[in-house]
Design an enzyme around this catalytic site. Sequence first.
Site, PDB file in Angstrom:
ATOM      1  N   GLN A   1      36.715  39.429  54.138  1.00 42.37           N
ATOM      2  CA  GLN A   1      36.969  38.487  53.052  1.00 42.37           C
ATOM      3  C   GLN A   1      37.847  37.333  53.530  1.00 42.37           C
ATOM      4  OE1 GLN A   1      35.483  38.447  50.277  1.00 42.37           O
ATOM      5  NE2 GLN A   1      35.027  40.506  49.563  1.00 42.37           N
TER       6      GLN A   1
ATOM      7  N   CYS B   1      29.474  39.486  44.825  1.00 41.38           N
ATOM      8  CA  CYS B   1      29.822  38.083  45.067  1.00 41.38           C
ATOM      9  C   CYS B   1      28.783  37.167  44.430  1.00 41.38           C
ATOM     10  CB  CYS B   1      29.933  37.809  46.571  1.00 41.38           C
ATOM     11  SG  CYS B   1      28.415  38.157  47.485  1.00 41.38           S
TER      12      CYS B   1
END
EC number: 2.1.1.189
Length: 375
Positions: free
Chosen positions: A212, A334
Amino acid sequence: MQCALYDAGRCRSCQWITQPIPEQLSAKTADLKNLLADFPVEEWCAPVSGPEQGFRNKAKMVVSGSVEKTLLGMLHRDGTPEDLCDCPLYPASFAPVFAALKPFIARAGLTPYNVARKRGELKYILLTESQSDGGMMLRFVLRSDTKLAQLRKALPWLHEQLPQLKVITVNIQPVHMAIMEGETEIYLTEQQALAERFNDVPLWIRPQSFFQTNPAVASQLYATARDWVRQLPVKHMWDLFCGVGGFGLHCATPDMQLTGIEIAPEAIACAKQSAAELGLTRLQFQALDSTQFATAQGEVPELVLVNPPRRGIGKPLCDYLSTMAPRFIIYSSCNAQTMAKDIRELPGYRIERVQLFDMFPHTAHYEVLTLLVKQ
């Protein structure tokens, strides 16, 4: 957030930059609620956000210009280069690295790749920083290994300028396409992984493993998943599309059996290293296709956690989960559009809890964590 590049019309990546963060969060929440409008949601948790600038731990820079006057940034659609070293999304610690890299590129004779002419060697610079100790990983993406000896020869100077560079590699990407990296990775340092730490959980970042890019929000995402799992009667779980193991390593307890599946071997190597450090012996991480692994199993654990790429988990895995009916599914997404599509394929489940994580400020993108419970 103030950005001179945006104000000058030189970069439009942060399309929502003129909106205050509360307005951005409201718009993202409205989008998510619209996508889940067909499903009753028991609890909407407050959205989570982090700093509005300086939050990125990674820079992906297209290298252009000349050896003497190198630009690090991006190419506009018409091929015009733009230097983005002053992008306010990057932390202040990136500036001295960019500043040292430009003369280093000249010292090593790394000719920037010219897309129009299909000539040159250096395509991208990829820089990642650890929040835990400030160590950095630097990757040079080259068209070939022609300049490798020159690069190695010039490296002591770079180390002298930037001792924070713990991992340095060369990635070979030979094809004339907008692909960030190739398969071949050549290590120029003894250390091959960057140490990171979220919520007292050791994590490792290797060159070809996804991690991330917003550590402040990602650490809250993992901590939230951990808190949700601790409230459930779970002794056995799967962590599918597990990456470097962020979710599984947070959620696991010493008496819990956990299987983490991820197709990238580099990421699995990181996950195994973390599990060993934590002394968690009932965790098993394997480099396999998540859908193929799951659908080959004759039984499922109480909890299946999925964290798929933007395309979602897809119909075959949805059909399998519908049939096998684990008691709980935690879906980290996401791309809320594909998540909503997947939830539609899981008719036997109700949404108990949803929380939005603003991983990408100033854009329309966000992450979402959803707890599904078998009806």
